[in-house]
Design an enzyme around this catalytic site. Sequence first.
Site, short mmCIF file in Angstrom:
data_model
loop_
_atom_site.label_atom_id
_atom_site.label_comp_id
_atom_site.label_asym_id
_atom_site.label_seq_id
_atom_site.Cartn_x
_atom_site.Cartn_y
_atom_site.Cartn_z
N ARG A 118 -29.68 -52.53 -58.49
CA ARG A 118 -30.42 -52.63 -57.23
C ARG A 118 -30.86 -51.26 -56.72
O ARG A 118 -31.84 -51.16 -56.00
CB ARG A 118 -29.54 -53.38 -56.20
CG ARG A 118 -28.23 -52.73 -55.91
CD ARG A 118 -27.23 -53.67 -55.23
NE ARG A 118 -26.63 -54.62 -56.18
CZ ARG A 118 -25.81 -55.59 -55.85
NH1 ARG A 118 -25.48 -55.79 -54.58
NH2 ARG A 118 -25.30 -56.40 -56.75
N LYS B 246 -16.37 -50.86 -65.89
CA LYS B 246 -16.21 -52.26 -66.31
C LYS B 246 -15.03 -52.38 -67.27
O LYS B 246 -14.70 -51.41 -67.96
CB LYS B 246 -17.47 -52.70 -67.08
CG LYS B 246 -18.69 -52.97 -66.22
CD LYS B 246 -19.85 -53.46 -67.07
CE LYS B 246 -21.11 -53.64 -66.25
NZ LYS B 246 -21.04 -54.69 -65.24
N GLU C 225 -25.52 -50.95 -59.71
CA GLU C 225 -26.49 -49.85 -59.85
C GLU C 225 -27.93 -50.34 -60.03
O GLU C 225 -28.86 -49.60 -59.69
CB GLU C 225 -26.09 -48.95 -61.04
CG GLU C 225 -26.55 -49.44 -62.42
CD GLU C 225 -26.02 -50.80 -62.83
OE1 GLU C 225 -24.95 -51.20 -62.35
OE2 GLU C 225 -26.69 -51.49 -63.63
N ASP D 147 -28.71 -54.50 -70.64
CA ASP D 147 -29.00 -54.36 -69.21
C ASP D 147 -30.41 -53.81 -68.95
O ASP D 147 -30.81 -53.63 -67.80
CB ASP D 147 -27.93 -53.47 -68.56
CG ASP D 147 -27.62 -53.87 -67.12
OD1 ASP D 147 -27.98 -54.99 -66.73
OD2 ASP D 147 -27.02 -53.04 -66.40
N ASP E 141 -20.92 -49.91 -59.98
CA ASP E 141 -21.41 -50.90 -60.96
C ASP E 141 -22.57 -51.73 -60.40
O ASP E 141 -23.26 -52.40 -61.14
CB ASP E 141 -20.24 -51.82 -61.38
CG ASP E 141 -20.53 -52.56 -62.67
OD1 ASP E 141 -21.55 -52.24 -63.33
OD2 ASP E 141 -19.75 -53.47 -63.02
N ASP F 36 -24.91 -49.95 -69.29
CA ASP F 36 -24.21 -50.01 -68.02
C ASP F 36 -22.71 -50.13 -68.26
O ASP F 36 -22.21 -51.21 -68.56
CB ASP F 36 -24.72 -51.23 -67.21
CG ASP F 36 -24.02 -51.37 -65.86
OD1 ASP F 36 -23.35 -50.40 -65.44
OD2 ASP F 36 -24.18 -52.44 -65.24
N LYS G 229 -35.74 -54.00 -64.54
CA LYS G 229 -34.56 -53.11 -64.61
C LYS G 229 -34.40 -52.59 -66.04
O LYS G 229 -34.21 -53.38 -66.98
CB LYS G 229 -33.31 -53.89 -64.17
CG LYS G 229 -31.98 -53.15 -64.37
CD LYS G 229 -30.79 -53.95 -63.82
CE LYS G 229 -29.45 -53.32 -64.18
NZ LYS G 229 -28.30 -54.11 -63.72
N1 BES Z 1 -25.55 -55.33 -65.20
C1 BES Z 1 -24.60 -55.89 -64.33
C2 BES Z 1 -24.76 -57.38 -64.14
C3 BES Z 1 -24.41 -58.25 -65.31
C4 BES Z 1 -23.14 -58.72 -65.46
C5 BES Z 1 -25.37 -58.63 -66.20
C6 BES Z 1 -22.84 -59.56 -66.52
C7 BES Z 1 -25.07 -59.47 -67.25
C8 BES Z 1 -23.81 -59.93 -67.41
C9 BES Z 1 -24.73 -55.26 -62.94
O1 BES Z 1 -25.11 -53.93 -62.93
C10 BES Z 1 -23.39 -55.37 -62.30
O2 BES Z 1 -22.48 -54.83 -62.83
N2 BES Z 1 -23.31 -56.05 -61.19
C11 BES Z 1 -22.09 -56.26 -60.52
C12 BES Z 1 -22.34 -56.18 -59.03
C13 BES Z 1 -21.09 -56.18 -58.20
C14 BES Z 1 -20.33 -54.89 -58.41
C15 BES Z 1 -21.48 -56.34 -56.74
C16 BES Z 1 -21.54 -57.64 -60.88
O3 BES Z 1 -22.30 -58.58 -60.96
O4 BES Z 1 -20.33 -57.73 -61.13
ZN ZN Z 2 -26.31 -53.30 -64.59
ZN ZN Z 3 -23.52 -52.58 -63.18
#
Ligand code: BES
Ligand code: ZN
Ligand code: ZN
Length: 511
Positions: A362, A288, A360, A299, A358, A281, A276
């Site tokens: 995937r 966020k 994204e 990210d 958020d 992000d 990725k």
């Molecule tokens: N990049 C984030 C995941 C992340 C969060 C990495 C904290 C490192 C530290 C990812 O894109 C994300 O925001 N995922 C969300 C998914 C949710 C909306 C289903 C998450 O984990 O909150």
């Molecule tokens: Zn992310």
């Molecule tokens: Zn995200």
Amino acid sequence: MILNLIKAELESLKCSTLVVFSTQSTQDDKIVKLSQPDLKNILNESIQDGLVTGKLLEVSVFREFEYMQYRHLVVIGLGKEKKFENESLRQAIACANDAVKSLKAKEVAVDLDGVIYSKSNSASQIQALVEGLLLSDYSFDELKSKGKGVSSAKNIEKSDKIETTYHLVSSHANTKEIKGAFDAGITLASVVNFSRRLGDMPANIMTPTELSEEAIRASKNVAGLKVSVWNADKCRKERMGGLIGVSNGSDQEPKFIIMEYRGAKADKKPVVFVGKGLTFDCGGISIKPGPSMEEMKYDMCGGANVIGALLGIAKLKLKINAIGLVPATENLVNGSATKPGDVHTARNGKTFEINNTDAEGRLILADALSYASELKPEIIIDAATLTGAIVVALGNTHTGFFTRNQALKNKIEKAAQVSGEWVWNMPLCDFHVKDMKGTFADLSNISSSKGAGSATAAAFLEQFVESDIPWAHFDIAGTAWAVGNRLNYCPKKGASGVMVRTFVELAKQFA
Ligand code: BES
Ligand code: ZN
Ligand code: ZN
């Protein structure tokens, strides 16, 4: 840091500092062993007082000690002899490096002969030591000014940094095997440090374009390694609907980075790594919260670490074919950004509704995994800072990995045993897949159930991998940066380069 592997008498070296190792006897942990036996008498009082016990990671510094011709002596504990692993060496030598820094030593001798317990392991031990030293030496301060007209302590520290030469002294130093291991350690640590730097670079510099150019620059003159980069138009033509959809909210052009290494015959199936490469992000319209958002420059660490792994595989000239794929974009928010409820189509024709912008990572991985499947590979491995849920589950010690393939699971655990990186197999089953069904499209990008957020994310990714290809997904959200409180060869706050060495080890199993 300069490393030098030599066969020499310790008495003959002109160094200010000597590093020796101590261990605890397996039978009785009160019995201390030292790599130089005469030191046991000399340090007798310190041993009696419990200052030198041989415990793992114990550091005892003796300044102006006048042992042989050395001014300073550093004794590092390796723990119980029987429990001793190469990972103990990586961690212990990182402690030694901290002590050496505090002594401002320029020339250091490390007595390795007392460390090499069995000749069969000695090569991997040298490799681990080299890795530990070079990994602990990484720092990211290229964006700090050189101190001109600035009097902050940080800047003074930077210009005062001492270049240390380590002489690794071993009676086996002349053998081809040991020399090979020494070189391999240098190569691996260098590519990990390369990946770390990509991660630590701020997102205004490390854009998708810059990331792709870094991959091109680093691969120049590496035999067998070729990099091609798709721009936005090409990605659109290639039906990368997930990557294009996420990039719509950003002014930066998305890139799809393809690294191809040819180390075997053309008909040998490749090992494919996908990372990725989300260079920042903010969450998109499902934005966020402010605190810690700056960390989202990390990210792209999955992508950075896949680039590092491909460089490692190529530089070590593994007899395999390997491909690294990095979809790279920002997830920002402008007038064209994806909105909750929007539906996009991935490369393999599956549609998804975006119920949270958020989630994204995937979406961009969906296209990359579809493309990876078309390459008919031996295996597909992906690495992504995918979910906050994995941080809740495993914190910053273990990287969670998901696979339904038992043989691949075994190979991954074997590779991680060699690299010393901690991995934990997480569950993935049909219930998780069910949770990702869409209402208006094939899939939703968020789960309809509560909990297991990392497993449902993995289940989403699984929909883009051909079912007959062994595949594993590594969620590195908890381990990609700020793990230095656990691992002293990693920076306290910065990128760790996690899984680069494990991926190279894994790739070796397909040679
Ligand atoms: N990049 C984030 C995941 C992340 C969060 C990495 C904290 C490192 C530290 C990812 O894109 C994300 O925001 N995922 C969300 C998914 C949710 C909306 C289903 C998450 O984990 O909150
Ligand atoms: Zn992310
Ligand atoms: Zn995200």
